[in-house]
Design a protein around this motif. Structure first.
Motif, PDB file in Angstrom:
ATOM      1  N   LYS A   2       0.908  -1.114   0.093  1.00  0.00           N
ATOM      2  CA  LYS A   2      -0.043  -0.020   0.089  1.00  0.00           C
ATOM      3  C   LYS A   2       0.767   1.208  -0.114  1.00  0.00           C
ATOM      4  O   LYS A   2       1.763   1.404   0.728  1.00  0.00           O
ATOM      5  N   GLN A   3       0.566   2.056  -0.729  1.00  0.00           N
ATOM      6  CA  GLN A   3       1.302   3.514  -0.788  1.00  0.00           C
ATOM      7  C   GLN A   3       0.417   4.694  -0.502  1.00  0.00           C
ATOM      8  O   GLN A   3      -0.924   4.495  -0.704  1.00  0.00           O
ATOM      9  N   SER A   4       1.048   5.722  -0.165  1.00  0.00           N
ATOM     10  CA  SER A   4       0.032   7.105  -0.118  1.00  0.00           C
ATOM     11  C   SER A   4      -0.076   7.445  -1.136  1.00  0.00           C
ATOM     12  O   SER A   4       0.414   7.277  -2.342  1.00  0.00           O
ATOM     13  N   ARG A  63       0.470   1.215  -9.198  1.00  0.00           N
ATOM     14  CA  ARG A  63       0.357   1.515  -8.005  1.00  0.00           C
ATOM     15  C   ARG A  63      -1.032   1.062  -7.488  1.00  0.00           C
ATOM     16  O   ARG A  63      -1.767   1.332  -7.943  1.00  0.00           O
ATOM     17  N   ALA A  64      -0.848   0.567  -6.302  1.00  0.00           N
ATOM     18  CA  ALA A  64      -2.295   0.343  -5.727  1.00  0.00           C
ATOM     19  C   ALA A  64      -2.835   1.401  -5.033  1.00  0.00           C
ATOM     20  O   ALA A  64      -2.326   2.112  -4.162  1.00  0.00           O
ATOM     21  N   VAL A  65      -4.123   1.483  -5.462  1.00  0.00           N
ATOM     22  CA  VAL A  65      -5.021   2.580  -4.831  1.00  0.00           C
ATOM     23  C   VAL A  65      -6.031   1.948  -3.907  1.00  0.00           C
ATOM     24  O   VAL A  65      -6.709   1.050  -4.115  1.00  0.00           O
ATOM     25  N   THR A  66      -6.164   2.553  -2.631  1.00  0.00           N
ATOM     26  CA  THR A  66      -6.794   1.850  -1.591  1.00  0.00           C
ATOM     27  C   THR A  66      -8.171   2.599  -1.478  1.00  0.00           C
ATOM     28  O   THR A  66      -8.074   3.784  -1.701  1.00  0.00           O
ATOM     29  N   GLY A  67      -9.038   1.848  -0.836  1.00  0.00           N
ATOM     30  CA  GLY A  67     -10.193   2.766  -0.520  1.00  0.00           C
ATOM     31  C   GLY A  67     -11.266   1.879   0.832  1.00  0.00           C
ATOM     32  O   GLY A  67     -11.114   0.594   0.704  1.00  0.00           O
ATOM     33  N   LYS A  68     -12.081   2.628   1.382  1.00  0.00           N
ATOM     34  CA  LYS A  68     -12.598   1.984   2.471  1.00  0.00           C
ATOM     35  C   LYS A  68     -14.020   1.851   1.721  1.00  0.00           C
ATOM     36  O   LYS A  68     -14.561   2.557   0.990  1.00  0.00           O
ATOM     37  N   PRO A  69     -15.054   0.596   2.213  1.00  0.00           N
ATOM     38  CA  PRO A  69     -16.358   0.470   1.937  1.00  0.00           C
ATOM     39  C   PRO A  69     -17.192   1.836   2.303  1.00  0.00           C
ATOM     40  O   PRO A  69     -16.731   2.563   3.190  1.00  0.00           O
ATOM     41  N   ILE A  81      -6.888  -2.779  -1.073  1.00  0.00           N
ATOM     42  CA  ILE A  81      -6.733  -2.228  -2.193  1.00  0.00           C
ATOM     43  C   ILE A  81      -7.977  -2.365  -3.217  1.00  0.00           C
ATOM     44  O   ILE A  81      -8.559  -3.382  -3.232  1.00  0.00           O
ATOM     45  N   ASP A  82      -8.181  -1.109  -3.795  1.00  0.00           N
ATOM     46  CA  ASP A  82      -9.444  -0.937  -4.649  1.00  0.00           C
ATOM     47  C   ASP A  82      -9.088  -1.345  -6.026  1.00  0.00           C
ATOM     48  O   ASP A  82      -9.998  -1.983  -6.873  1.00  0.00           O
TER      49      ASP A  82
END
Length: 130
Positions: A2-4, A63-69, A81-82
């Motif tokens: 995970k990256q910022s 690059r992995a982009v994350t997201g919360k539900p 990871i989204d």
């Protein structure tokens, strides 16, 4: 990993010249391109070029982009990871094509512009006058 998120504040200076093909698509502003958007561009190109010629992608969604539900409270760590994306600076060449005629290349690249979230321009190698 995970990256910022980060912010792209620079103008690209390295990948601004055509190295492989005759025609290319260059960005005019910084953006985050998802893997789905790059795949949509690839599909449009292969359809418009009628599977002739060659395509070189100069960017890679790495690059992995994350997201919360939705409706999840704050805290409890970073989201999962989204999707995967690539961050491009202004002036970077996204792709190059070769092996097709001028009109076919222009219509294919013009169609690709609509699939991307940033302003782009079509570039081509100057013709040699003999």
């Amino acid at each position: 990993m995970k990256q910022s998120k980060g912010v792209i504040k620079r103008i690209e200076t390295n990948t601004v010249n055509l190295d492989f093909g005759t025609y290319g698509l260059s960005t005019l502003e910084s953006a985050r391109l998802s893997a789905n958007q790059l795949e949509a561009v690839r599909r449009v190109l292969s359809r418009k070029m009628k599977r002739s010629g060659q395509i070189w992608f100069r960017v890679n969604a790495d690059r992995a982009v994350t997201g919360k539900p939705a409706e999840v409270r704050m805290g409890k760590g970073k989201g999962s990871i989204d999707y995967y994306a690539c961050y491009v600076a202004a002036g970077r060449i996204l792709l190059e094509i070769d092996g097709v005629g001028h009109e076919t290349a222009m219509t294919a690249l013009r169609s690709c512009k609509f699939k991307l979230p940033c302003k782009t321009r079509i570039i081509e190698l100057p013709k040699l006058v003999v």
